[in-house]
Design a protein around this motif. Structure first.
Motif, PDB file in Angstrom:
ATOM      1  N   TRP A  26       1.048  -0.949  -0.121  1.00  0.00           N
ATOM      2  CA  TRP A  26      -0.064   0.025   0.010  1.00  0.00           C
ATOM      3  C   TRP A  26       0.876   1.234   0.049  1.00  0.00           C
ATOM      4  O   TRP A  26       1.820   1.246   0.831  1.00  0.00           O
ATOM      5  CB  TRP A  26      -0.984  -0.059   1.131  1.00  0.00           C
ATOM      6  N   GLY A  27       0.477   2.239  -0.935  1.00  0.00           N
ATOM      7  CA  GLY A  27       1.424   3.506  -1.010  1.00  0.00           C
ATOM      8  C   GLY A  27       2.833   3.235  -1.429  1.00  0.00           C
ATOM      9  O   GLY A  27       3.539   4.188  -1.277  1.00  0.00           O
ATOM     10  N   ASP A  28       2.925   2.052  -2.244  1.00  0.00           N
ATOM     11  CA  ASP A  28       4.372   1.861  -2.884  1.00  0.00           C
ATOM     12  C   ASP A  28       4.642   2.782  -4.149  1.00  0.00           C
ATOM     13  O   ASP A  28       3.723   2.935  -5.138  1.00  0.00           O
ATOM     14  CB  ASP A  28       4.482   0.293  -3.363  1.00  0.00           C
ATOM     15  N   VAL A  29       5.625   3.665  -4.008  1.00  0.00           N
ATOM     16  CA  VAL A  29       5.871   4.323  -5.025  1.00  0.00           C
ATOM     17  C   VAL A  29       6.600   3.918  -6.355  1.00  0.00           C
ATOM     18  O   VAL A  29       6.476   4.292  -7.281  1.00  0.00           O
ATOM     19  CB  VAL A  29       6.910   5.692  -4.924  1.00  0.00           C
ATOM     20  N   ALA A  33       1.165   1.790 -11.321  1.00  0.00           N
ATOM     21  CA  ALA A  33       0.272   2.797 -11.298  1.00  0.00           C
ATOM     22  C   ALA A  33       0.981   3.772 -10.768  1.00  0.00           C
ATOM     23  O   ALA A  33       0.557   4.965 -11.157  1.00  0.00           O
ATOM     24  CB  ALA A  33      -0.870   2.203 -10.384  1.00  0.00           C
ATOM     25  N   SER A  34       1.933   3.877  -9.488  1.00  0.00           N
ATOM     26  CA  SER A  34       2.438   5.120  -9.278  1.00  0.00           C
ATOM     27  C   SER A  34       3.543   5.689 -10.031  1.00  0.00           C
ATOM     28  O   SER A  34       3.840   6.799 -10.146  1.00  0.00           O
ATOM     29  CB  SER A  34       2.861   5.107  -7.759  1.00  0.00           C
ATOM     30  N   SER A  38      -0.390   8.029 -12.119  1.00  0.00           N
ATOM     31  CA  SER A  38      -0.728   8.928 -10.965  1.00  0.00           C
ATOM     32  C   SER A  38       0.428  10.082 -10.976  1.00  0.00           C
ATOM     33  O   SER A  38      -0.051  11.301 -10.662  1.00  0.00           O
ATOM     34  CB  SER A  38      -0.264   8.402  -9.760  1.00  0.00           C
ATOM     35  N   ARG A  39       1.492   9.742 -11.527  1.00  0.00           N
ATOM     36  CA  ARG A  39       2.514  11.209 -11.390  1.00  0.00           C
ATOM     37  C   ARG A  39       2.023  12.195 -12.297  1.00  0.00           C
ATOM     38  O   ARG A  39       2.001  13.207 -12.166  1.00  0.00           O
ATOM     39  CB  ARG A  39       3.917  10.419 -11.707  1.00  0.00           C
ATOM     40  N   VAL A  55      -9.572  14.530  -7.767  1.00  0.00           N
ATOM     41  CA  VAL A  55     -10.522  13.549  -8.258  1.00  0.00           C
ATOM     42  C   VAL A  55     -11.729  14.146  -9.184  1.00  0.00           C
ATOM     43  O   VAL A  55     -11.906  13.272 -10.097  1.00  0.00           O
ATOM     44  CB  VAL A  55     -11.213  12.983  -6.775  1.00  0.00           C
ATOM     45  N   THR A  56     -11.890  15.069  -8.908  1.00  0.00           N
ATOM     46  CA  THR A  56     -12.652  15.687  -9.633  1.00  0.00           C
ATOM     47  C   THR A  56     -12.380  15.994 -11.267  1.00  0.00           C
ATOM     48  O   THR A  56     -12.912  15.807 -12.202  1.00  0.00           O
ATOM     49  CB  THR A  56     -13.315  17.158  -9.198  1.00  0.00           C
ATOM     50  N   ALA A  57     -10.999  16.252 -11.208  1.00  0.00           N
ATOM     51  CA  ALA A  57     -10.242  16.296 -12.501  1.00  0.00           C
ATOM     52  C   ALA A  57     -10.293  15.137 -13.183  1.00  0.00           C
ATOM     53  O   ALA A  57     -10.699  15.033 -14.722  1.00  0.00           O
ATOM     54  CB  ALA A  57      -8.798  16.951 -12.440  1.00  0.00           C
ATOM     55  N   VAL A  58     -10.094  13.930 -12.462  1.00  0.00           N
ATOM     56  CA  VAL A  58     -10.097  12.590 -13.261  1.00  0.00           C
ATOM     57  C   VAL A  58     -11.655  12.481 -13.653  1.00  0.00           C
ATOM     58  O   VAL A  58     -11.835  11.878 -14.859  1.00  0.00           O
ATOM     59  CB  VAL A  58      -9.544  11.710 -12.085  1.00  0.00           C
ATOM     60  N   LEU A  59     -12.616  12.381 -12.565  1.00  0.00           N
ATOM     61  CA  LEU A  59     -14.049  12.064 -13.099  1.00  0.00           C
ATOM     62  C   LEU A  59     -14.545  12.883 -13.984  1.00  0.00           C
ATOM     63  O   LEU A  59     -15.317  12.383 -14.937  1.00  0.00           O
ATOM     64  CB  LEU A  59     -14.689  12.196 -11.672  1.00  0.00           C
ATOM     65  N   GLY A  60     -14.356  14.050 -13.960  1.00  0.00           N
ATOM     66  CA  GLY A  60     -14.910  15.018 -14.927  1.00  0.00           C
ATOM     67  C   GLY A  60     -14.526  15.378 -16.163  1.00  0.00           C
ATOM     68  O   GLY A  60     -15.037  15.561 -17.217  1.00  0.00           O
ATOM     69  N   ASP A  61     -12.883  15.439 -16.111  1.00  0.00           N
ATOM     70  CA  ASP A  61     -12.620  16.010 -17.469  1.00  0.00           C
ATOM     71  C   ASP A  61     -11.609  14.569 -18.039  1.00  0.00           C
ATOM     72  O   ASP A  61     -12.155  14.317 -19.008  1.00  0.00           O
ATOM     73  CB  ASP A  61     -11.254  16.812 -17.238  1.00  0.00           C
ATOM     74  N   TYR A  62     -10.821  13.768 -17.314  1.00  0.00           N
ATOM     75  CA  TYR A  62     -10.324  12.646 -18.052  1.00  0.00           C
ATOM     76  C   TYR A  62     -11.294  11.741 -18.294  1.00  0.00           C
ATOM     77  O   TYR A  62     -11.043  10.961 -19.485  1.00  0.00           O
ATOM     78  CB  TYR A  62      -9.166  12.266 -17.305  1.00  0.00           C
TER      79      TYR A  62
END
Lengths: 277, 81
Positions: A26-29, A33-34, A38-39, A55-62
């Protein structure tokens, strides 16, 4: 049979726990995915989308298409519930029907509901199996409901900046109507928010989302490009994005509220939408 | 978040899941399922996923419990198995 089922469950659980070894911790850089995605989102999302909440940028835009079609899914769920459960208006459901004389408080019982007293001011319909009348419950809910609705609107409106958004705000808004139905009765809810309104709202929310997308195309940009709202009211690009996301969140909120209220009304009244929880 | 609280919430998740399956009374199963959802919400919160926690609290613990109660109210309160 039960023993085999238990064995299968335990085996599957053991397999799942064993395969957890292969997950990145958990939280491994250094996890895949990281390393890339994510970066990219963390570093570039603000300059690409001008949306402060990641989160809104991912949900609403991407993933705008994803959110849009999720709204369609919610709308379709409500539509399917309506088509499967709702009884025609003129079907007589057999059973007992109670009416209270409003002046004296006497309750009259009728065996068939086909001839309703309608808009009769001296008699009011009372639920046969769930008569909520507790004054503490009713007045507490009456005081609490406006605050719940205000919080729902706040969550919808601040989805651009903080956790929350159309789905959560819409659910909170719908929960206030469910509370109204549980504390008073279903007819109070139908009186405040009748079926025509909820059906129109659920469709209008989807159309608002599509409309924002199509507006981008009309302005010569991509579908769902919120930058199209930039020059409309003389706003800057960031304000245009903010307004676009706000409109989209309102659309999602409308659909979710209406769909959940429709489903609750149908489920709790066996499709008659006259008496229920 | 303090790890004792996280551990307590995690244990409660498992206990509530088992209790919700085993409850004969569907009404109490639905309520226990609401508690399960809320404990999952605490778990999301502990992992820093505030948006998911919010959704879980609103949808999982809030409205789906209400919908299940509505369905139980109109069907039967006891399970057959």
């Amino acid at each position: 049979m039960k023993k085999t089922a238990l064995l299968a469950v335990i085996l599957t659980g053991a397999l799942l726990i064993l395969s957890m070894e292969n997950f990145p911790s958990w939280g491994d850089v250094q996890s895949p995915a990281s390393l890339h995605l994510s970066r990219h989102f963390i570093e570039k999302s603000y300059e690409q989308t001008l949306t402060p909440n990641l989160v809104t940028a991912v949900l609403g835009d991407y993933r705008g298409f994803d959110t849009m079609l999720e709204t369609v899914v919610v709308f379709t769920a409500a539509l399917a519930c309506f088509l499967v459960i709702r009884l025609p208006r003129d079907v007589c459901t057999p059973g007992l029907f109670y009416y209270r004389h409003t002046r004296t408080g006497l309750v009259v019982r009728k065996h068939d509901a086909c001839e309703l007293p309608g808009e009769n001011p001296t008699f009011e319909r009372v639920d046969s199996d769930w008569p909520p009348h507790d004054v503490v419950v009713v007045s507490t809910c009456r005081m609490v409901i406006p605050f719940i609705q205000l919080f729902g609107l706040y969550v919808v409106a601040h989805g651009h900046y903080s956790p929350g958004g159309g789905f959560q705000g819409g659910v909170i808004f719908a929960a206030s109507y469910v509370l109204l139905a549980v504390s008073h009765d279903l007819r109070t809810l139908v009186h405040r928010l009748n079926e025509r309104v909820t059906h129109l709202l659920s469709a209008a929310g989807v159309l608002l989302f599509f409309g924002v997308g199509l507006f981008g195309m009309a302005m010569g940009l991509n579908f769902l490009d919120y930058g199209a709202l930039e020059g409309v009211l003389g706003m800057s690009l960031a304000s245009g994005h903010s307004l676009g996301i706000l409109l989209v969140e309102i659309g999602v909120g409308m659909t979710v509220t209406a769909a959940l209220v429709i489903i609750f009304k149908l489920l709790s009244s066996r499709g008659t939408v006259t008496e229920g929880l | 978040m303090i790890w004792e609280i996280k551990l307590l919430a995690l244990i409660l998740v498992i206990v509530c899941a088992i209790a919700a399956i085993n409850a004969k009374d569907l009404l109490s199963a639905a309520v226990i399922f609401g508690i399960y959802s809320f404990m999952m919400c605490v778990q999301w919160l502990a992992m820093g996923a505030v948006d998911v926690a919010f959704t879980e609290a609103a949808i999982g613990a809030g409205i789906s419990t209400a919908l299940m109660l509505a369905a139980i109210f109109r069907t039967s309160r006891r399970t057959k198995d």
